[in-house]
Write a protein that holds these residues in place. Structure first.
Motif, PDB file in Angstrom:
ATOM      1  N   HIS A 110      -1.092  26.079  54.960  1.00 47.24           N
ATOM      2  CA  HIS A 110      -1.580  26.174  56.343  1.00 47.24           C
ATOM      3  C   HIS A 110      -1.974  27.618  56.655  1.00 47.24           C
ATOM      4  O   HIS A 110      -1.403  28.257  57.547  1.00 47.24           O
ATOM      5  N   PRO A 111      -2.960  28.162  55.970  1.00 46.52           N
ATOM      6  CA  PRO A 111      -3.302  29.585  56.141  1.00 46.52           C
ATOM      7  C   PRO A 111      -3.820  29.927  57.523  1.00 46.52           C
ATOM      8  O   PRO A 111      -3.767  31.089  57.933  1.00 46.52           O
ATOM      9  N   HIS A 157       8.043  30.704  52.872  1.00 48.53           N
ATOM     10  CA  HIS A 157       6.907  31.428  53.451  1.00 48.53           C
ATOM     11  C   HIS A 157       5.643  31.212  52.627  1.00 48.53           C
ATOM     12  O   HIS A 157       4.567  30.941  53.161  1.00 48.53           O
ATOM     13  N   TRP A 177       6.643  20.014  55.546  1.00 50.63           N
ATOM     14  CA  TRP A 177       5.578  20.555  54.703  1.00 50.63           C
ATOM     15  C   TRP A 177       5.089  19.497  53.719  1.00 50.63           C
ATOM     16  O   TRP A 177       5.883  18.733  53.160  1.00 50.63           O
ATOM     17  N   THR A 199       2.425  29.121  53.986  1.00 55.96           N
ATOM     18  CA  THR A 199       1.221  29.918  54.193  1.00 55.96           C
ATOM     19  C   THR A 199       0.066  29.391  53.349  1.00 55.96           C
ATOM     20  O   THR A 199      -1.077  29.305  53.824  1.00 55.96           O
ATOM     21  N   TYR A 222      10.464  39.773  52.822  1.00 56.56           N
ATOM     22  CA  TYR A 222      10.991  38.403  52.867  1.00 56.56           C
ATOM     23  C   TYR A 222      12.105  38.148  51.876  1.00 56.56           C
ATOM     24  O   TYR A 222      12.731  37.089  51.922  1.00 56.56           O
ATOM     25  N   GLY A 228      -1.391  31.369  61.223  1.00 54.31           N
ATOM     26  CA  GLY A 228      -1.070  32.717  61.686  1.00 54.31           C
ATOM     27  C   GLY A 228       0.367  32.875  62.106  1.00 54.31           C
ATOM     28  O   GLY A 228       0.663  33.511  63.126  1.00 54.31           O
ATOM     29  N   LEU A 229       1.282  32.319  61.331  1.00 58.01           N
ATOM     30  CA  LEU A 229       2.699  32.401  61.662  1.00 58.01           C
ATOM     31  C   LEU A 229       3.235  33.804  61.422  1.00 58.01           C
ATOM     32  O   LEU A 229       2.800  34.506  60.512  1.00 58.01           O
ATOM     33  N   ASP A 230       4.213  34.191  62.236  1.00 57.93           N
ATOM     34  CA  ASP A 230       4.873  35.492  62.122  1.00 57.93           C
ATOM     35  C   ASP A 230       6.263  35.240  61.534  1.00 57.93           C
ATOM     36  O   ASP A 230       7.121  34.664  62.193  1.00 57.93           O
ATOM     37  N   TRP A 231       6.499  35.678  60.301  1.00 61.90           N
ATOM     38  CA  TRP A 231       7.732  35.402  59.579  1.00 61.90           C
ATOM     39  C   TRP A 231       8.648  36.617  59.606  1.00 61.90           C
ATOM     40  O   TRP A 231       8.212  37.734  59.336  1.00 61.90           O
TER      41      TRP A 231
END
Length: 213
Positions: free
Chosen positions: A44-45, A37, A207, A41, A28, A48-51
């Motif tokens: 909001h764990p 990120h 956020w 994360t 990153y 399951g976002l894909d960064w």
């Protein structure tokens, strides 16, 4: 917040986005992308976002155009976060003015690239202004950078994109500080400078700090 479970979040831009993501700070980088990120994360764990960070140092919109299919379209983002334009301006004030990108070309190219991304992937957009960490708005490079930021604002409106006003974020902190507090060269931020950019992104994506225990 605008991100939904399982979505792919793709950042693309120049060295401010890259920030070592291809080297010691993979994947990153150690700048604003990493901060965004981390805070999203942590708050909001379960999403399951894909960064994905696709920044490359030194890039202009011309360079983005050369790699857009591979690094954006093939990445299939749900959200595409674009911050480009500093080098397009900066080169005109440095040792390689022939590599600067005129504002008309900048606007035409960026509009084409955004249209291609949206048309091919259906992604939503977050567009961030180029900036110069310089409080004097009449200083030539700052004045030119502001004009390029106006292009980003126009495109954000055209594409119904979220608009990150990074120059305004630096102007706010410069009211009580100096450019050297945030970057040695008015462009490449230190960690607090990256935090200024990250805060601007976090505000735009909605956020909020978690509350309660």
């Amino acid at each position: 917040m605008i991100f939904e479970p399982g979505q792919r979040i793709v950042f693309i831009g120049d060295s401010i986005t890259d920030c070592g993501r291809r080297d010691v700070a993979a994947p990153y980088g150690n700048g604003y992308v990493s901060l965004v990120h981390a805070f999203v994360t942590a708050a909001h764990p379960g999403l399951g976002l894909d960064w994905v960070n696709q920044g490359i140092g030194g890039d202009t919109v011309r360079d983005l155009a050369a790699r857009w299919e591979r690094d954006v379209v093939e990445a299939r983002p749900d959200w595409l976060l674009v911050k480009i334009g500093i080098n397009d301006v900066w080169r005109a004030f440095g040792s390689h003015p022939e590599d600067a990108v005129p504002i008309d070309e900048y606007e035409t190219t960026l509009r084409r690239l955004l249209g291609r991304a949206v048309g091919a992937t259906g992604c939503r957009l977050v567009l961030a202004d180029p900036y110069l960490i310089e409080p004097d708005r009449d200083e030539p490079q700052r004045a030119q950078t502001d004009r390029y930021a106006e292009v980003v604002a126009k495109l954000a409106n055209e594409f119904d994109a979220r608009h990150v006003r990074t120059q305004a974020a630096f102007d706010r902190v410069l009211a009580t500080t100096t450019p050297g507090d945030w970057a040695d060269d008015r462009v490449h931020p230190n960690l607090p400078g990256h935090a200024v950019i990250a805060q601007a992104f976090l505000a735009v994506i909605g956020w909020h700090e978690p509350t309660g225990s």
